[in-house]
Design a protein around this motif. Structure first.
Motif, PDB file in Angstrom:
ATOM      1  N   ARG A 119       5.683  -2.858  53.223  1.00 47.09           N
ATOM      2  CA  ARG A 119       5.297  -2.407  51.991  1.00 47.09           C
ATOM      3  C   ARG A 119       5.081  -0.989  52.361  1.00 47.09           C
ATOM      4  NH1 ARG A 119       2.490  -4.317  47.701  1.00 47.09           N
ATOM      5  NH2 ARG A 119       4.160  -5.904  47.474  1.00 47.09           N
ATOM      6  N   ASN A 149       4.335 -12.449  52.103  1.00 48.72           N
ATOM      7  CA  ASN A 149       3.083 -12.106  51.475  1.00 48.72           C
ATOM      8  C   ASN A 149       2.012 -12.598  52.529  1.00 48.72           C
ATOM      9  OD1 ASN A 149       5.700 -12.894  49.768  1.00 48.72           O
ATOM     10  ND2 ASN A 149       4.309 -11.637  48.139  1.00 48.72           N
ATOM     11  N   ASP A 205       8.626  -3.140  48.079  1.00 41.40           N
ATOM     12  CA  ASP A 205       8.918  -4.080  49.213  1.00 41.40           C
ATOM     13  C   ASP A 205      10.354  -3.735  49.858  1.00 41.40           C
ATOM     14  OD1 ASP A 205       6.621  -5.439  49.006  1.00 41.40           O
ATOM     15  OD2 ASP A 205       7.305  -7.042  47.723  1.00 41.40           O
ATOM     16  N   GLU A 218      11.857  -5.563  46.283  1.00 44.06           N
ATOM     17  CA  GLU A 218      11.351  -5.355  45.033  1.00 44.06           C
ATOM     18  C   GLU A 218      10.242  -4.111  44.978  1.00 44.06           C
ATOM     19  OE1 GLU A 218       8.336  -7.667  43.107  1.00 44.06           O
ATOM     20  OE2 GLU A 218       7.124  -7.945  44.985  1.00 44.06           O
ATOM     21  N   ASN A 220       6.796  -2.746  42.967  1.00 45.19           N
ATOM     22  CA  ASN A 220       5.782  -3.218  42.243  1.00 45.19           C
ATOM     23  C   ASN A 220       4.947  -2.074  41.724  1.00 45.19           C
ATOM     24  OD1 ASN A 220       5.118  -6.281  43.226  1.00 45.19           O
ATOM     25  ND2 ASN A 220       5.750  -5.107  45.234  1.00 45.19           N
TER      26      ASN A 220
HETATM   27 MG   LIG Z   1       6.802  -8.635  46.694  1.00 42.03          MG
END
Ligand SMILES: [Mg+2]
Ligand SMILES: Nc1ncnc2c1ncn2[C@@H]1O[C@H](COP(=O)(O)OP(=O)(O)O)[C@@H](O)[C@H]1O
Length: 246
Positions: A119, A149, A205, A218, A220
């Motif tokens: 992240r 996650n 990510d 992805e 966010n």
């Molecule tokens: Mg994610």
């Protein structure tokens, strides 16, 4: 239904169409029998995930096992199905009419035999157009899970450098890897600025493969702070919070 900010397909298409970032986005299609067959046939492993998903909910890995068999990995459970079409039917039953996408699976490196990705928090201060990576954390999938996650998979978090040094890519240069990841993350933030001009924070990510090739899983718009709050060292957390205020 839902907002553009959380629509994974919309953000994927937007970034994929941008030349300098296109190669970092693993091939993705809306889920259909046709696209599922094509991507699974081409890559051997795919990730099937909801367009409106979050926190690893509904993320499924499908792998070609040979002899017309396919492995399905969902949460911490695995199943084997026979035939691509039959596998698709099984998935369809499971997901119903929820919009889903199918994506090339990135073969991630591991720490203690568990895959990990990262992240990356990218921020700019108010009235500034200067984007900065303010935090980066390694998310290791929990035992038996595909998704990293942290809450869902009961996974582990590491600071970037120490995580890489413990991992199956410890032979790569940490600083080269870090500068590649930061560059791709900042480019993504700048590009997303064309869609969300007032936005000041993103949580990317990012995955790599065993060779250190970078992929954007992805992006966010409302990244959790919990990853950084949970680290023993509060330096990154404090930095992110100070950028939020600034
Ligand atoms: Mg994610
Ligand atoms: N293409 C992929 N290759 C490898 N792992 C993936 C891929 N897509 C998702 N994952 C794993 O699943 C997790 C959740 O997927 P993500 O797209 O981030 O959706 P969510 O919004 O649920 O977090 C990722 O953090 C990663 O660990």
């Amino acid at each position: 239904m839902g907002s553009v900010t959380r629509n994974k397909w919309y953000k994927y298409v937007f970034l994929k169409r941008y030349g300098p970032l296109a190669r970092y986005l693993p091939k993705t299609r809306m889920m259909s029998l046709h696209s599922f067959r094509a991507l699974l046939g081409k890559y051997g492993h795919v990730i099937v995930k909801p367009v409106w998903g979050s926190r690893g909910r509904g993320v499924i890995q499908v792998s070609k096992l040979g002899h017309h068999k396919y492995g399905i990995h969902y949460e911490n459970r695995q199943k084997v199905k026979r035939g691509k079409k039959n596998t698709y039917r099984y998935l369809r039953k499971k997901i119903g009419s929820t919009p889903y996408m199918v994506q090339k699976r990135i073969t991630r490196p591991t720490i203690d035999n568990r895959p990990f990705d990262m992240r990356v928090i990218v921020q700019r201060k108010r009235h500034s157009s200067h984007w900065v990576v303010t935090g980066k954390v390694i998310k290791v999938a929990g035992k038996g899970y595909i998704v990293s996650n942290n809450t869902r998979s009961k996974g582990q978090l590491h600071k970037f450098k120490s995580g890489i040094r413990k991992s199956s890519i410890r032979h790569l240069s940490v600083s080269d890897l870090e500068s590649k990841i930061d560059k791709v993350s900042i480019r993504s933030a700048k590009r997303l600025g064309a869609l969300f001009p007032h936005h000041r924070i993103y949580g990317m990510d990012i995955a790599t493969n065993q060779k250190g090739r970078v992929a954007i899983i992805e992006t966010n718009l409302y990244p959790a702070m919990s990853h950084f709050r949970k680290l023993n060292d509060r330096e990154l957390y404090n930095r992110i919070m100070s950028y939020k205020r600034g």
